[in-house]
Every structure is written in structure tokens, then in C-alpha cells.
Enzyme design. Structure first.
Site, PDB file in Angstrom:
ATOM      1  N   SER A 107      44.261  30.748  13.914  1.00  0.00           N
ATOM      2  CA  SER A 107      43.260  29.988  14.652  1.00  0.00           C
ATOM      3  C   SER A 107      42.663  30.796  15.795  1.00  0.00           C
ATOM      4  O   SER A 107      41.581  30.485  16.272  1.00  0.00           O
ATOM      5  CB  SER A 107      43.895  28.741  15.266  1.00  0.00           C
ATOM      6  OG  SER A 107      44.436  27.939  14.272  1.00  0.00           O
ATOM      7  N   HIS A 128      39.271  31.858   8.520  1.00  0.00           N
ATOM      8  CA  HIS A 128      39.822  30.715   9.243  1.00  0.00           C
ATOM      9  C   HIS A 128      39.335  29.379   8.682  1.00  0.00           C
ATOM     10  O   HIS A 128      38.156  29.048   8.799  1.00  0.00           O
ATOM     11  CB  HIS A 128      39.461  30.840  10.735  1.00  0.00           C
ATOM     12  CG  HIS A 128      40.009  29.741  11.563  1.00  0.00           C
ATOM     13  ND1 HIS A 128      39.309  29.155  12.589  1.00  0.00           N
ATOM     14  CD2 HIS A 128      41.201  29.084  11.510  1.00  0.00           C
ATOM     15  CE1 HIS A 128      40.052  28.208  13.131  1.00  0.00           C
ATOM     16  NE2 HIS A 128      41.196  28.141  12.492  1.00  0.00           N
ATOM     17  N   GLU A 140      35.511  30.265   8.931  1.00  0.00           N
ATOM     18  CA  GLU A 140      34.995  31.349   9.769  1.00  0.00           C
ATOM     19  C   GLU A 140      35.530  32.682   9.236  1.00  0.00           C
ATOM     20  O   GLU A 140      36.747  32.847   9.094  1.00  0.00           O
ATOM     21  CB  GLU A 140      35.467  31.167  11.224  1.00  0.00           C
ATOM     22  CG  GLU A 140      34.839  29.960  11.897  1.00  0.00           C
ATOM     23  CD  GLU A 140      35.451  29.675  13.267  1.00  0.00           C
ATOM     24  OE1 GLU A 140      34.688  29.384  14.195  1.00  0.00           O
ATOM     25  OE2 GLU A 140      36.686  29.750  13.408  1.00  0.00           O
ATOM     26  N   ASN A 179      36.886  26.912  17.534  1.00  0.00           N
ATOM     27  CA  ASN A 179      37.985  26.582  18.450  1.00  0.00           C
ATOM     28  C   ASN A 179      37.626  26.794  19.913  1.00  0.00           C
ATOM     29  O   ASN A 179      38.208  26.162  20.794  1.00  0.00           O
ATOM     30  CB  ASN A 179      39.246  27.366  18.084  1.00  0.00           C
ATOM     31  CG  ASN A 179      40.051  26.631  17.023  1.00  0.00           C
ATOM     32  OD1 ASN A 179      39.906  25.413  16.861  1.00  0.00           O
ATOM     33  ND2 ASN A 179      40.861  27.348  16.283  1.00  0.00           N
TER      34      ASN A 179
HETATM   35  N1  3HC Z   1      44.429  15.837   3.463  1.00  0.00           N
HETATM   36  C1  3HC Z   1      43.607  15.874   2.402  1.00  0.00           C
HETATM   37  N2  3HC Z   1      42.576  15.031   2.258  1.00  0.00           N
HETATM   38  C2  3HC Z   1      42.395  14.124   3.229  1.00  0.00           C
HETATM   39  C3  3HC Z   1      43.207  14.044   4.374  1.00  0.00           C
HETATM   40  C4  3HC Z   1      44.269  14.959   4.470  1.00  0.00           C
HETATM   41  N3  3HC Z   1      45.096  14.982   5.514  1.00  0.00           N
HETATM   42  N4  3HC Z   1      42.770  13.047   5.157  1.00  0.00           N
HETATM   43  C5  3HC Z   1      41.709  12.506   4.548  1.00  0.00           C
HETATM   44  N5  3HC Z   1      41.469  13.144   3.389  1.00  0.00           N
HETATM   45  C6  3HC Z   1      40.406  12.888   2.434  1.00  0.00           C
HETATM   46  C7  3HC Z   1      40.561  11.543   1.783  1.00  0.00           C
HETATM   47  O1  3HC Z   1      41.338  11.642   0.602  1.00  0.00           O
HETATM   48  C8  3HC Z   1      39.133  11.198   1.491  1.00  0.00           C
HETATM   49  O2  3HC Z   1      38.696  11.882   0.318  1.00  0.00           O
HETATM   50  P1  3HC Z   1      37.587  11.229  -0.655  1.00  0.00           P
HETATM   51  O3  3HC Z   1      36.496  10.665   0.204  1.00  0.00           O
HETATM   52  O4  3HC Z   1      37.117  12.367  -1.503  1.00  0.00           O
HETATM   53  O5  3HC Z   1      38.303  10.176  -1.401  1.00  0.00           O
HETATM   54  C9  3HC Z   1      38.353  11.796   2.659  1.00  0.00           C
HETATM   55  O6  3HC Z   1      39.209  12.819   3.188  1.00  0.00           O
HETATM   56  C10 3HC Z   1      38.053  10.781   3.744  1.00  0.00           C
HETATM   57  O7  3HC Z   1      39.291  10.213   4.128  1.00  0.00           O
HETATM   58  P2  3HC Z   1      39.463   8.780   4.799  1.00  0.00           P
HETATM   59  O8  3HC Z   1      38.360   7.871   4.304  1.00  0.00           O
HETATM   60  O9  3HC Z   1      40.872   8.353   4.624  1.00  0.00           O
HETATM   61  O10 3HC Z   1      39.340   9.050   6.343  1.00  0.00           O
HETATM   62  P3  3HC Z   1      38.132   9.550   7.207  1.00  0.00           P
HETATM   63  O11 3HC Z   1      36.827   9.197   6.620  1.00  0.00           O
HETATM   64  O12 3HC Z   1      38.474   9.144   8.576  1.00  0.00           O
HETATM   65  O13 3HC Z   1      38.253  11.159   7.137  1.00  0.00           O
HETATM   66  C11 3HC Z   1      38.996  13.170   8.074  1.00  0.00           C
HETATM   67  C12 3HC Z   1      39.412  11.812   7.534  1.00  0.00           C
HETATM   68  C13 3HC Z   1      38.347  13.994   6.958  1.00  0.00           C
HETATM   69  C14 3HC Z   1      40.257  13.884   8.542  1.00  0.00           C
HETATM   70  C15 3HC Z   1      37.955  12.955   9.232  1.00  0.00           C
HETATM   71  O14 3HC Z   1      38.498  12.075  10.161  1.00  0.00           O
HETATM   72  C16 3HC Z   1      37.555  14.220   9.949  1.00  0.00           C
HETATM   73  O15 3HC Z   1      36.678  14.951   9.493  1.00  0.00           O
HETATM   74  N6  3HC Z   1      38.202  14.449  11.089  1.00  0.00           N
HETATM   75  C17 3HC Z   1      37.901  15.627  11.907  1.00  0.00           C
HETATM   76  C18 3HC Z   1      38.690  16.790  11.369  1.00  0.00           C
HETATM   77  C19 3HC Z   1      38.422  18.004  12.172  1.00  0.00           C
HETATM   78  O16 3HC Z   1      37.751  18.029  13.195  1.00  0.00           O
HETATM   79  N7  3HC Z   1      39.010  19.131  11.700  1.00  0.00           N
HETATM   80  C20 3HC Z   1      38.924  20.399  12.396  1.00  0.00           C
HETATM   81  C21 3HC Z   1      40.145  20.524  13.230  1.00  0.00           C
HETATM   82  S1  3HC Z   1      40.179  22.020  14.131  1.00  0.00           S
HETATM   83  C22 3HC Z   1      40.978  23.069  13.136  1.00  0.00           C
HETATM   84  O17 3HC Z   1      41.397  22.776  12.054  1.00  0.00           O
HETATM   85  C23 3HC Z   1      41.116  24.455  13.669  1.00  0.00           C
HETATM   86  C24 3HC Z   1      42.532  24.928  13.602  1.00  0.00           C
HETATM   87  O18 3HC Z   1      42.496  26.297  13.977  1.00  0.00           O
HETATM   88  C25 3HC Z   1      43.467  24.175  14.536  1.00  0.00           C
END
Ligand code: 3HC
Length: 273
Positions: A107, A128, A140, A179
């Protein structure tokens, strides 16, 4: 991250070997594949044949040599500790064929800090992914000065074949692009919380409903892992000595209590198994 990145690649048609030093964690990754693929079929998002083919393309082993000896590309997603990553890359350099590209999903750690642990710095880069990697499209790709154009082209191509949207960073920068922006939001959210101004729930509600983010900073910390946040802040603090990187008191408290978010069932929120 590793289990979702490897499954994404297998679903995109790549033959994948997923590895971890911990057999229990590796078993969880295999169980995840065995649950996730049928769920996609049941949801009508994947055909039964495609699910079977993806499952047949992914295998699991705790033996790094077995996993990497025939790889064209390795994506490392180990803990955010530089010394550990350097050791893994030195091992991979010994195990992998000369043409193999060694990418890190770190990250924050830029690949110039790792590449000299290998004899192929031109083939070591950052790739990333974002959490959850099966859903999030962005990747990225970072072209440090040591990375060859060929490596970048191949890695960008792999991202696209995986159905991802790669962005290329032409220079290394701590935290890359996303990030850095996320950290600014998190720092403010944690400051507001630690000052006793508002609860995690209310800060999340505000960010979701005013800024249109899919989830607020505290729920996102639970998703990405409070342990990860702690390690990254500590590593940066120790490196720079700058107190602004010191993990916030609530992050330290949650880290010590092993309330690391979804992975432990409790973070800022509680999760049932
Ligand atoms: N694993 C796999 N698939 C998942 C999941 C998980 N943990 N959580 C949700 N999904 C899938 C579901 O199966 C669903 O798929 P489908 O529409 O094809 O059936 C889809 O995602 C939507 O899920 P939900 O309807 O249950 O829930 P949401 O609409 O709230 O979506 C989310 C969940 C995709 C996690 C959404 O809330 C989101 O985009 N959150 C923000 C995530 C984000 O910002 N990520 C970046 C983080 S920073 C990072 O990663 C950097 C690192 O360096 C730390």
C-alpha cells in the site's frame, strides 16, 4: 488481499498458484474460492462452466518454491514490513525464472526499497490493488526509475486482462495516489473522533451522506484492516520521526486489543462470521 487478487486472476483466465507461509490462512483462501465461485453462479453473475474453469486454474500451496518456480508474474501481498518484503523478493529472485516480473501489492512501500534485494530491479514494480480486490477496479502501477518500459507494459496489460482499470504513476511517491488522498480523510476523521467531537458512526454517516462515499472512513478501516493501518503508520513514523505519522490513540488501542476490523470480527463495528 492475496486471496482476492489471485481469484480475480484465475477468473480472468490466468493459471494461479496462491501461497502463504501460514497453512491456516491458505486454507481460508481456498475455502473462500470454494464459497465465492458457487455464490457468483447462484447470483447469475457467472456460468457454472466459467466457475469450474476458474477453480481448476487456481491451486494452493505453502511451498514458495513450488508456487513460484514456473511463474511469469508474482504479486506479493505479504505484511507491510520492509524487511519481510525484501526477504521474500530475495527468495523469489532465487526461485523464479529470469524473465519473471516481481510485483508488490504494498500500500505504501515503493519498489525501489525492495528491488535491490533482487538481481532484476528492472522487473520489480508496484502493482497496487484495492480492497475488496474482486470488486474494486483500480490498480496503481508505479514506474520507479529502475523499472523498465517492458515491465510496465506487461503489468498494465495484465491489469486490463483482469478487467481492472490501471493508472500509471510516472514517479514513486509515498502512499501513491489513492492512499495519499485516503490518508488525508482518515487523519481528519481520527482527529475529530479523538477530540471527542463525534462518534465513528456519525462521522461515517456524514461522509457517506454528504460526500457520497460508499462507506465512511471507520467502516473502511475495518474493511482494510486496523492492523494494516497501525503497521503502515508505525513504519512511516519510525522512518521519518515525524509525530504527524504516529498512529492515533484509538488505532493503537484497537491494535493492542486485536480489534482489527472484519478479519477479527470486531473493529469500530462488530461483524458476525
Ligand atoms: N469481497 C468480495 N466481494 C464483495 C465484498 C467483499 N468483501 N463486499 C461486497 N462485495 C461484492 C458483492 O458480492 C456485490 O457483488 P455483485 O453486485 O456483483 O453481486 C457487490 O460487491 C456490492 O456488494 P453489497 O451490495 O453487499 O454492498 P455495497 O454495495 O455496500 O458494496 C463495497 C460494498 C463494494 C465494499 C462498497 O461499499 C465500496 O466500494 N466501499 C468502498 C471500498 C473502498 O473504498 N476500497 C478502497 C479501500 S483503500 C485500499 O484498499 C488501499 C489499501 O492499500 C489499504
Amino acid at each position: 488481499m492475496g486471496h482476492q487478487i489471485s481469484l480475480s486472476a484465475a477468473m480472468a483466465g490466468y493459471k494461479v498458484v496462491c501461497t502463504d507461509i501460514n497453512a491456516e490462512i491458505l486454507q481460508k483462501a481456498e475455502n473462500f474460492a470454494d464459497t465465492y465461485l458457487p455464490e457468483r453462479v447462484a447470483k447469475g453473475k457467472l456460468t457454472e462452466d466459467a466457475a469450474k474453469a476458474a477453480r481448476a486454474r487456481i491451486s494452493f500451496t505453502t511451498d514458495l518454491t513450488e508456487a513460484a518456480k514456473d511463474a511469469d508474474l508474482v504479486i506479493e501481498a505479504a505484511i507491510e514490513k520492509l524487511a519481510i518484503k525484501r526477504q521474500i523478493f530475495a527468495d523469489l529472485d532465487r526461485i523464479c525464472p529470469a524473465h519473471t516480473i516481481l510485483a508488490t501489492n504494498s500500500s505504501y512501500i515503493v519498489s525501489s526499497k525492495i528491488c535491490d534485494a533482487t538481481g532484476r530491479p528492472d522487473k520489480v514494480c508496484n502493482m497496487h490493488f484495492f480492497n475488496p480486490a474482486l470488486v474494486m477496479k483500480l490498480v496503481e502501477v508505479v514506474k520507479g526509475a529502475h523499472v523498465s518500459d517492458d515491465t510496465v507494459e506487461i503489468v498494465m496489460g495484465v491489469c486490463k486482462k483482469m478487467g481492472k482499470i490501471p493508472v500509471l504513476l510516472h514517479k514513486e511517491i509515498y502512499g501513491f495516489l489513492v492512499n495519499r488522498i485516503l490518508q488525508a480523510i482518515r487523519t481528519e476523521a481520527l482527529y475529530i473522533h479523538d477530540m471527542g467531537v463525534a462518534s465513528p458512526e456519525d462521522i461515517d454517516t456524514a461522509v457517506v451522506n454528504a460526500l457520497g462515499h460508499p462507506m465512511g472512513p471507520f467502516r473502511l478501516l475495518d474493511l482494510t484492516g486496523i492492523d494494516l493501518s497501525y503497521y503502515v503508520s508505525m513504519e512511516r513514523y519510525q522512518e521519518t520521526g515525524d509525530p504527524k505519522y504516529k498512529p492515533s490513540p484509538i488505532i493503537v488501542e484497537k491494535f493492542v486489543k486485536k480489534e482489527w476490523g472484519r478479519k477479527t470480527g470486531k473493529g469500530f463495528y462488530e461483524y458476525c462470521k
